[in-house]
Design an enzyme around this catalytic site. Structure first.
Site, PDB file in Angstrom:
ATOM      1  N   LYS A  13       0.899  -1.304  -0.026  1.00 51.68           N
ATOM      2  CA  LYS A  13      -0.020  -0.126  -0.063  1.00 51.68           C
ATOM      3  C   LYS A  13       0.792   1.378   0.106  1.00 51.68           C
ATOM      4  O   LYS A  13       0.560   2.162  -0.707  1.00 51.68           O
ATOM      5  CB  LYS A  13      -0.882   0.109   1.156  1.00 51.68           C
ATOM      6  CG  LYS A  13      -2.016  -1.161   1.365  1.00 51.68           C
ATOM      7  CD  LYS A  13      -2.797  -1.255   2.155  1.00 51.68           C
ATOM      8  CE  LYS A  13      -2.409  -1.135   3.696  1.00 51.68           C
ATOM      9  NZ  LYS A  13      -1.798  -2.494   4.166  1.00 51.68           N
ATOM     10  N   ARG A  88     -10.046  -0.294   8.294  1.00 55.08           N
ATOM     11  CA  ARG A  88      -9.575  -1.634   8.839  1.00 55.08           C
ATOM     12  C   ARG A  88     -10.601  -2.517   9.371  1.00 55.08           C
ATOM     13  O   ARG A  88     -10.334  -3.683   9.388  1.00 55.08           O
ATOM     14  CB  ARG A  88      -8.405  -1.668   9.295  1.00 55.08           C
ATOM     15  CG  ARG A  88      -6.962  -1.901   8.684  1.00 55.08           C
ATOM     16  CD  ARG A  88      -5.951  -1.639   9.606  1.00 55.08           C
ATOM     17  NE  ARG A  88      -4.731  -2.430   9.376  1.00 55.08           N
ATOM     18  CZ  ARG A  88      -3.644  -1.887   9.241  1.00 55.08           C
ATOM     19  NH1 ARG A  88      -3.928  -0.323   8.768  1.00 55.08           N
ATOM     20  NH2 ARG A  88      -2.451  -2.493   8.932  1.00 55.08           N
ATOM     21  N   ARG A 127      11.825  -7.235   5.262  1.00 57.98           N
ATOM     22  CA  ARG A 127      11.847  -5.882   5.003  1.00 57.98           C
ATOM     23  C   ARG A 127      12.528  -4.939   6.096  1.00 57.98           C
ATOM     24  O   ARG A 127      12.580  -5.578   7.288  1.00 57.98           O
ATOM     25  CB  ARG A 127      10.307  -5.289   5.129  1.00 57.98           C
ATOM     26  CG  ARG A 127      10.340  -3.942   5.265  1.00 57.98           C
ATOM     27  CD  ARG A 127       8.745  -3.301   4.757  1.00 57.98           C
ATOM     28  NE  ARG A 127       7.810  -3.788   6.050  1.00 57.98           N
ATOM     29  CZ  ARG A 127       6.655  -3.193   5.861  1.00 57.98           C
ATOM     30  NH1 ARG A 127       6.066  -2.583   4.944  1.00 57.98           N
ATOM     31  NH2 ARG A 127       5.811  -3.345   7.135  1.00 57.98           N
ATOM     32  N   ARG A 160      11.133  -3.660  11.850  1.00 53.82           N
ATOM     33  CA  ARG A 160      10.003  -3.205  12.513  1.00 53.82           C
ATOM     34  C   ARG A 160       9.742  -4.296  13.491  1.00 53.82           C
ATOM     35  O   ARG A 160       9.785  -5.449  13.201  1.00 53.82           O
ATOM     36  CB  ARG A 160       8.669  -2.951  11.569  1.00 53.82           C
ATOM     37  CG  ARG A 160       8.680  -1.410  11.348  1.00 53.82           C
ATOM     38  CD  ARG A 160       7.689  -1.233  10.157  1.00 53.82           C
ATOM     39  NE  ARG A 160       6.550  -1.474  10.642  1.00 53.82           N
ATOM     40  CZ  ARG A 160       5.410  -1.515   9.538  1.00 53.82           C
ATOM     41  NH1 ARG A 160       5.492  -0.744   8.605  1.00 53.82           N
ATOM     42  NH2 ARG A 160       4.009  -1.911  10.053  1.00 53.82           N
ATOM     43  N   ARG A 171      -0.954 -10.608  11.967  1.00 53.07           N
ATOM     44  CA  ARG A 171      -1.561  -9.746  11.418  1.00 53.07           C
ATOM     45  C   ARG A 171      -2.583 -10.001  10.139  1.00 53.07           C
ATOM     46  O   ARG A 171      -3.567  -9.360   9.955  1.00 53.07           O
ATOM     47  CB  ARG A 171      -0.446  -8.701  10.855  1.00 53.07           C
ATOM     48  CG  ARG A 171       0.041  -7.853  12.185  1.00 53.07           C
ATOM     49  CD  ARG A 171       1.529  -7.070  11.602  1.00 53.07           C
ATOM     50  NE  ARG A 171       1.338  -5.976  10.718  1.00 53.07           N
ATOM     51  CZ  ARG A 171       2.460  -5.583  10.005  1.00 53.07           C
ATOM     52  NH1 ARG A 171       3.567  -6.304   9.974  1.00 53.07           N
ATOM     53  NH2 ARG A 171       2.162  -4.545   9.126  1.00 53.07           N
TER      54      ARG A 171
HETATM   55  P1  AMP Z   1       0.460  -0.537   8.897  1.00 56.57           P
HETATM   56  O1  AMP Z   1       1.574   0.068   8.879  1.00 56.57           O
HETATM   57  O2  AMP Z   1      -0.730   0.030   8.294  1.00 56.57           O
HETATM   58  O3  AMP Z   1       0.628  -2.042   8.597  1.00 56.57           O
HETATM   59  O4  AMP Z   1      -0.174  -0.491  10.375  1.00 56.57           O
HETATM   60  C1  AMP Z   1       0.846  -0.843  11.665  1.00 56.57           C
HETATM   61  C2  AMP Z   1      -0.140  -1.242  12.808  1.00 56.57           C
HETATM   62  O5  AMP Z   1      -0.909   0.119  13.209  1.00 56.57           O
HETATM   63  C3  AMP Z   1      -1.330  -2.193  12.607  1.00 56.57           C
HETATM   64  O6  AMP Z   1      -0.840  -3.391  13.033  1.00 56.57           O
HETATM   65  C4  AMP Z   1      -2.113  -1.737  13.835  1.00 56.57           C
HETATM   66  O7  AMP Z   1      -1.820  -2.295  15.159  1.00 56.57           O
HETATM   67  C5  AMP Z   1      -2.207  -0.289  13.810  1.00 56.57           C
HETATM   68  N1  AMP Z   1      -3.060   0.394  12.806  1.00 56.57           N
HETATM   69  C6  AMP Z   1      -2.710   0.974  11.407  1.00 56.57           C
HETATM   70  N2  AMP Z   1      -4.064   1.311  11.016  1.00 56.57           N
HETATM   71  C7  AMP Z   1      -5.007   1.105  11.779  1.00 56.57           C
HETATM   72  C8  AMP Z   1      -6.357   0.929  11.629  1.00 56.57           C
HETATM   73  N3  AMP Z   1      -6.910   1.784  10.514  1.00 56.57           N
HETATM   74  N4  AMP Z   1      -7.068   0.405  12.745  1.00 56.57           N
HETATM   75  C9  AMP Z   1      -6.647  -0.168  13.905  1.00 56.57           C
HETATM   76  N5  AMP Z   1      -5.123  -0.294  14.005  1.00 56.57           N
HETATM   77  C10 AMP Z   1      -4.560   0.141  12.934  1.00 56.57           C
END
Ligand code: AMP
Length: 216
Positions: A13, A88, A127, A160, A171
């Site tokens: 993304k 999400r 990554r 990370r 996840r």
């Molecule tokens: P990402 O970088 O988008 O994969 O987000 C990393 C982490 O942030 C996720 O695994 C969640 O713990 C949290 N997170 C990001 N966006 C959301 C969302 N829309 N709703 C809930 N948790 C989120």
């Protein structure tokens, strides 16, 4: 243009968002990036979110919804926005619908990045990212010249916490249970476009251009 990118963690993304931004002057809103910035800055929001993030769980809806609600009202969103990592969950999607209605605006498209789980596991366990400038590397496809040191700024390059395999699997199951239902949600609204996430870094941009939808 107002679009949403939906896809499993590691579907690309962020990469697709960078490519879209190079063509369209719209705000890129990554909820993951906002949360990570808050964790780094040690804010209350960051302290609350960190435990969920490290475990690969979703941060509670009310926290995320309030965060996006205020972000979408900032001036740089006037020309449009690209939501990356939000919504999400179905409650988040419903809250977004209400907010957009309140603001008198609507979405142009919801782009689903389709990818196989095992591709995600390989992409994310390899990554790495620079702690300082955020440059992304991959131990297989884009390694740093010197192990652990950013080619661009000399900062420390790390993995990370949520890119460890057990967390990634968690996840992914969260994605299948809570986020995948949004595909049907937006399909019913006639907004869904599906793109093969292995189709290159400009795959979504190309599709948007082909459609030259109301996406101006
Ligand atoms: P990402 O970088 O988008 O994969 O987000 C990393 C982490 O942030 C996720 O695994 C969640 O713990 C949290 N997170 C990001 N966006 C959301 C969302 N829309 N709703 C809930 N948790 C989120």
């Amino acid at each position: 243009m107002r679009i949403i990118l939906v896809g499993a963690p590691g579907a690309g993304k962020g990469t697709q968002a960078e490519s879209i931004k190079s063509k369209y002057p719209i705000a890129h809103i990554s909820t993951g990036d906002i949360l990570r910035a808050n964790v780094k800055a040690g804010t209350e929001l960051g302290k609350n979110a960190k435990g969920y993030m490290d475990a690969g769980k979703l941060v509670p809806d009310e926290v995320i919804i309030a965060m996006v609600e205020s972000r979408l009202q900032e001036p740089d969103c006037k020309e449009g926005f690209l939501l990356d990592g939000f919504p999400r969950t179905t409650p988040q999607a419903e809250a977004l619908d209400l907010l957009l209605e309140k603001l008198g605006i609507s979405l142009d498209a919801v782009v689903e990045l389709n990818v196989d789980d095992e591709v995600v596991v390989q992409r994310l366990t390899t990554r790495r990212g620079c702690k300082f400038c955020g440059e992304i590397y991959n131990t297989l496809f884009k390694p740093t010249k010197v192990d652990g040191v950013c080619d661009k700024c000399g900062g420390e390059v790390i993995q990370r916490d949520d890119d460890k395999e057990s967390v990634i699997r968690n996840r992914l199951s969260v994605f299948h249970e809570q986020t995948a239902p949004l595909i049907a949600y937006y399909s019913k609204k006639g907004l869904l476009l599906t793109v093969d996430a292995t189709g290159g870094k400009d795959a979504v941009l190309k599709l948007l251009e082909q459609r030259s939808c109301s996406c101006k």
